[in-house]
Design a protein around this motif. Structure first.
Motif, PDB file in Angstrom:
ATOM      1  N   ILE A 114       0.714  -1.619   0.466  1.00 49.75           N
ATOM      2  CA  ILE A 114       0.179  -0.094  -0.041  1.00 49.75           C
ATOM      3  C   ILE A 114       0.441   1.194  -0.168  1.00 49.75           C
ATOM      4  O   ILE A 114       1.966   1.175   0.607  1.00 49.75           O
ATOM      5  N   PHE A 157      -0.366  -7.310   4.099  1.00 51.88           N
ATOM      6  CA  PHE A 157      -0.859  -5.814   3.841  1.00 51.88           C
ATOM      7  C   PHE A 157       0.536  -5.083   3.999  1.00 51.88           C
ATOM      8  O   PHE A 157       0.967  -5.809   6.372  1.00 51.88           O
ATOM      9  N   SER A 158       1.191  -4.756   3.442  1.00 51.39           N
ATOM     10  CA  SER A 158       2.521  -3.357   4.621  1.00 51.39           C
ATOM     11  C   SER A 158       2.444  -2.663   3.566  1.00 51.39           C
ATOM     12  O   SER A 158       1.761  -2.178   2.713  1.00 51.39           O
ATOM     13  N   LYS A 173      -3.203   1.650   6.077  1.00 52.92           N
ATOM     14  CA  LYS A 173      -3.254  -0.352   6.043  1.00 52.92           C
ATOM     15  C   LYS A 173      -4.463  -0.664   7.136  1.00 52.92           C
ATOM     16  O   LYS A 173      -5.497  -1.317   7.162  1.00 52.92           O
ATOM     17  N   SER A 174      -4.548  -0.042   8.062  1.00 52.59           N
ATOM     18  CA  SER A 174      -5.805  -0.221   9.187  1.00 52.59           C
ATOM     19  C   SER A 174      -6.736   0.439   8.466  1.00 52.59           C
ATOM     20  O   SER A 174      -8.278  -0.815   8.732  1.00 52.59           O
ATOM     21  N   GLY A 182      -3.828  -2.770  13.431  1.00 53.49           N
ATOM     22  CA  GLY A 182      -2.678  -1.387  13.045  1.00 53.49           C
ATOM     23  C   GLY A 182      -2.195  -0.697  14.040  1.00 53.49           C
ATOM     24  O   GLY A 182      -1.436   0.234  14.491  1.00 53.49           O
ATOM     25  N   ASP A 214      -0.956  -8.167   8.675  1.00 51.77           N
ATOM     26  CA  ASP A 214      -1.387  -6.959   8.639  1.00 51.77           C
ATOM     27  C   ASP A 214       0.005  -6.452   9.493  1.00 51.77           C
ATOM     28  O   ASP A 214       1.056  -7.514  10.691  1.00 51.77           O
TER      29      ASP A 214
END
Ligand code: GDP
Ligand code: ZN
Length: 306
Positions: A94, A179-180, A187-188, A203, A232
């Motif tokens: 992201i 997710f990074s 991200k959150s 997050g 995450d």
């Protein structure tokens, strides 16, 4: 409670692990037996989230071979590395054009790591609701063109407005997605947009770990209401290029890999050699100078560690 079987590590808390027999979500605690280690690894953590393991009661008895994993050096100069997650089906990187600005060198380093470990990266450009000014729209267009030409999937999303979320949800439906991205890219917010029932604590771990230098960072898997599982990661400041030989680095740039068979010399570092197809493509404009410069930067850095 299951007596024995095969399960997936969904969380590591320091003293113990949580396992679940996926796709069923019913985590139970387990500890590692003695000096259990996957042969040939030299990492600070023997088991990572995403690992498939065999268990008996509450003891992990065996780690099954990984199909892939993501790793990083524990500190910049250390030779020790830390496994972030294993058995990933895809990685979302992201990024944002502004607030915060994502550096291309960071993106390229990240993509190389994914390539090196055989994990498909998908780039999500978040906060597109912010890029209304022409200059920002232009930057967005340039960014998309740069990475699409290199061979990557690039999606535009807005976690805040819900743009592109259905598409992201569909991508996540199968398997495990990491997710990074740097802290603050959303991200959150994206995780919450994908599945509002996710634990709100997701997050929040990011913040406490950003300060710490020696990260005993714990990663955690979450089920998505729409299907699939996510991990995450706290804002990653950079991946170490672990175990990448200088000669193989260019094979992790898809646009270089496509042409390098035509280089006169083999191996070719694509720097000074005559008859280099990569440099020819650079001159012809089919390989972007930004990507080539990232390649040179990484090549230099790799030499330092040798
Ligand atoms: P994280 O650190 O990557 O988990 O980022 P957060 O989800 O905490 O988001 C950081 C900040 O960006 C917060 O203030 C969010 O409200 C904001 N944000 C997240 N997604 C978007 C978006 O799509 N558009 C805009 N304008 N702001 C966003
Ligand atoms: Zn070459």
């Amino acid at each position: 409670m299951m007596e024995q079987g095969t399960a997936t590590v969904v969380k590591h808390t320091g003293s113990h692990y949580l396992l679940s027999v996926l796709p069923e979500w019913a985590p139970f605690p387990a500890v590692i037996r003695g000096k259990l280690r996957l042969a040939g690894t030299k990492t600070t953590n023997p088991i990572a989230v995403g690992d498939r393991v065999e268990f008996e009661g509450e003891t992990i008895t065996k780690i099954l071979p990984r199909k892939n994993y993501i790793i990083r050096r524990s500190t910049n100069l250390s030779r020790e590395s830390h496994i972030i997650a294993a058995n990933l089906d895809r990685v979302f990187l992201i990024v944002t054009i502004i607030l915060p600005e994502t550096k291309l060198a960071f993106v390229d380093r990240f993509l190389v790591t994914c390539e090196a470990y055989g994990i498909r990266p998908v780039i999500l450009v978040n906060k597109i609701d912010l890029y209304t000014e022409p200059v920002l729209q232009e930057q967005l267009a340039d960014f998309k063109a740069l990475y699409r030409n290199a061979g990557y999937e690039v999606l535009e999303i807005s976690a805040r407005k819900g743009t592109g979320i259905a598409q992201v949800r569909a991508l996540c439906r199968d398997g495990l997605t990491l997710f990074s991205g740097a802290s603050g890219v959303g991200k959150s917010s994206l995780l919450k947009a994908l599945d509002p029932t996710l634990n709100p604590k997701i997050g929040e771990i990011s913040l406490s770990h950003l300060q710490g230098k020696h990260t005993t960072t714990f990663y955690e898997m979450h089920p998505l209401a729409g299907g699939g599982f996510v991990i995450d990661t706290p804002g990653i400041r950079g991946f170490g290029l672990v175990d990448i030989q200088p000669e193989e680095l260019s094979t992790y740039f898809p646009e270089m890999l496509r042409v390098m068979d035509n280089c006169r010399f083999m191996p070719c570092t694509h720097t000074h050699e005559p008859g280099c197809a990569v440099k020819a493509a650079l001159e012809a404009g089919t390989i972007a100078p930004e990507r080539y410069n990232s390649y040179l930067g990484m090549l230099e850095e790799e030499k330092k560690y040798r």
